[in-house]
Motif scaffolding. Structure first.
Motif, PDB file in Angstrom:
ATOM      1  N   GLU A   7       1.927  -5.384  -8.065  1.00  0.00           N
ATOM      2  CA  GLU A   7       1.980  -4.671  -6.793  1.00  0.00           C
ATOM      3  C   GLU A   7       1.593  -3.213  -7.033  1.00  0.00           C
ATOM      4  OE1 GLU A   7       5.758  -7.215  -5.051  1.00  0.00           O
ATOM      5  OE2 GLU A   7       6.116  -5.297  -6.032  1.00  0.00           O
ATOM      6  N   TYR A   8       0.600  -2.753  -6.314  1.00  0.00           N
ATOM      7  CA  TYR A   8       0.089  -1.392  -6.463  1.00  0.00           C
ATOM      8  C   TYR A   8       0.281  -0.639  -5.158  1.00  0.00           C
ATOM      9  CZ  TYR A   8      -2.099  -3.046 -10.724  1.00  0.00           C
ATOM     10  OH  TYR A   8      -2.324  -3.567 -11.973  1.00  0.00           O
ATOM     11  N   VAL A   9       1.106   0.396  -5.188  1.00  0.00           N
ATOM     12  CA  VAL A   9       1.332   1.240  -4.025  1.00  0.00           C
ATOM     13  C   VAL A   9       0.545   2.525  -4.251  1.00  0.00           C
ATOM     14  CG1 VAL A   9       3.019   2.445  -2.597  1.00  0.00           C
ATOM     15  CG2 VAL A   9       3.630   0.266  -3.688  1.00  0.00           C
ATOM     16  N   LEU A  15      -5.500   3.928  -0.329  1.00  0.00           N
ATOM     17  CA  LEU A  15      -5.582   2.461  -0.354  1.00  0.00           C
ATOM     18  C   LEU A  15      -7.031   1.998  -0.454  1.00  0.00           C
ATOM     19  CD1 LEU A  15      -4.257  -0.327  -0.249  1.00  0.00           C
ATOM     20  CD2 LEU A  15      -4.377  -0.199   2.241  1.00  0.00           C
ATOM     21  N   CYS A  42      -3.220  -7.508   0.894  1.00  0.00           N
ATOM     22  CA  CYS A  42      -2.464  -6.296   1.215  1.00  0.00           C
ATOM     23  C   CYS A  42      -1.211  -6.697   1.987  1.00  0.00           C
ATOM     24  CB  CYS A  42      -3.312  -5.331   2.046  1.00  0.00           C
ATOM     25  SG  CYS A  42      -4.659  -4.598   1.100  1.00  0.00           S
ATOM     26  N   THR A  43      -0.115  -6.047   1.687  1.00  0.00           N
ATOM     27  CA  THR A  43       1.151  -6.322   2.361  1.00  0.00           C
ATOM     28  C   THR A  43       1.040  -5.923   3.831  1.00  0.00           C
ATOM     29  OG1 THR A  43       2.353  -5.955   0.318  1.00  0.00           O
ATOM     30  CG2 THR A  43       3.620  -5.798   2.368  1.00  0.00           C
ATOM     31  N   ASN A  48       6.213  -1.047   2.153  1.00  0.00           N
ATOM     32  CA  ASN A  48       4.850  -0.571   1.914  1.00  0.00           C
ATOM     33  C   ASN A  48       3.791  -1.287   2.745  1.00  0.00           C
ATOM     34  OD1 ASN A  48       5.682   1.310  -0.167  1.00  0.00           O
ATOM     35  ND2 ASN A  48       6.085  -0.523  -1.374  1.00  0.00           N
ATOM     36  N   ASN A  51      -0.010  -0.431   2.957  1.00  0.00           N
ATOM     37  CA  ASN A  51      -0.315   0.539   1.904  1.00  0.00           C
ATOM     38  C   ASN A  51       0.084  -0.036   0.550  1.00  0.00           C
ATOM     39  OD1 ASN A  51      -1.377   3.068   1.037  1.00  0.00           O
ATOM     40  ND2 ASN A  51       0.703   3.730   0.582  1.00  0.00           N
ATOM     41  N   GLU A  52      -0.306  -1.300   0.327  1.00  0.00           N
ATOM     42  CA  GLU A  52       0.028  -1.933  -0.945  1.00  0.00           C
ATOM     43  C   GLU A  52      -0.956  -3.069  -1.207  1.00  0.00           C
ATOM     44  OE1 GLU A  52       4.123  -3.223  -2.939  1.00  0.00           O
ATOM     45  OE2 GLU A  52       3.631  -4.433  -1.179  1.00  0.00           O
ATOM     46  N   VAL A  54      -1.440  -6.350  -3.535  1.00  0.00           N
ATOM     47  CA  VAL A  54      -0.667  -7.287  -4.345  1.00  0.00           C
ATOM     48  C   VAL A  54      -1.602  -8.389  -4.806  1.00  0.00           C
ATOM     49  CG1 VAL A  54       1.272  -8.907  -4.369  1.00  0.00           C
ATOM     50  CG2 VAL A  54       1.403  -6.840  -2.966  1.00  0.00           C
ATOM     51  N   TYR A  92      -2.116   5.958  -7.813  1.00  0.00           N
ATOM     52  CA  TYR A  92      -0.912   5.178  -7.540  1.00  0.00           C
ATOM     53  C   TYR A  92       0.342   6.037  -7.505  1.00  0.00           C
ATOM     54  CZ  TYR A  92      -4.234   1.728  -9.169  1.00  0.00           C
ATOM     55  OH  TYR A  92      -5.361   0.983  -9.332  1.00  0.00           O
TER      56      TYR A  92
END
Length: 113
Positions: A7-9, A15, A42-43, A48, A51-52, A54, A92
């Motif tokens: 998971e990358y925030v 983004l 993306c979530t 998040n 803006n994430e 995954v 990130y």
């Protein structure tokens, strides 16, 4: 079989840069190093939201995961691509990962069919 969930925030406003890095660098390098991405997105609901990034990767065991990630992270194309995208600051604000072993549930699901 094990699955790694990543998971990358991104830093707010980045983004698009993270998605571009994933599309243009992570996917090709994953293929080069024979890493299987089984899901990406993306979530949209939850922490998040919108803006994430995954994604999930599949490996036969922890040794394969460590070996392939080691090769990926040592690849000069990765270091160069990340450095270029972070010239104006980090991409990130958080990176999370977990490894899920599906063996127990694979057996349960097989027995329930």
């Amino acid at each position: 079989m094990i699955y790694e969930v990543r998971e990358y925030v991104p830093v707010p406003g980045r983004l698009g840069d993270v998605v571009d890095l994933f599309r243009s660098v992570v996917i090709p390098l994953s293929r080069k190093h024979r890493m299987e991405i089984t899901q990406a997105g993306c979530t949209t609901i939850g922490d998040n939201s919108f803006n994430e990034l995954v994604y999930t990767m599949r490996f036969s065991d922890l040794a394969e995961l460590e070996r392939k990630w080691g090769a990926f992270l040592a690849d000069p194309d990765w270091a160069s691509a990340l450095a270029t995208r972070e010239e104006n600051g980090p991409l990130y604000q958080a990176i999370r990962r977990r490894v899920v072993d599906s063996a127990l549930f694979d057996e349960m699901l097989k027995d329930s069919v």
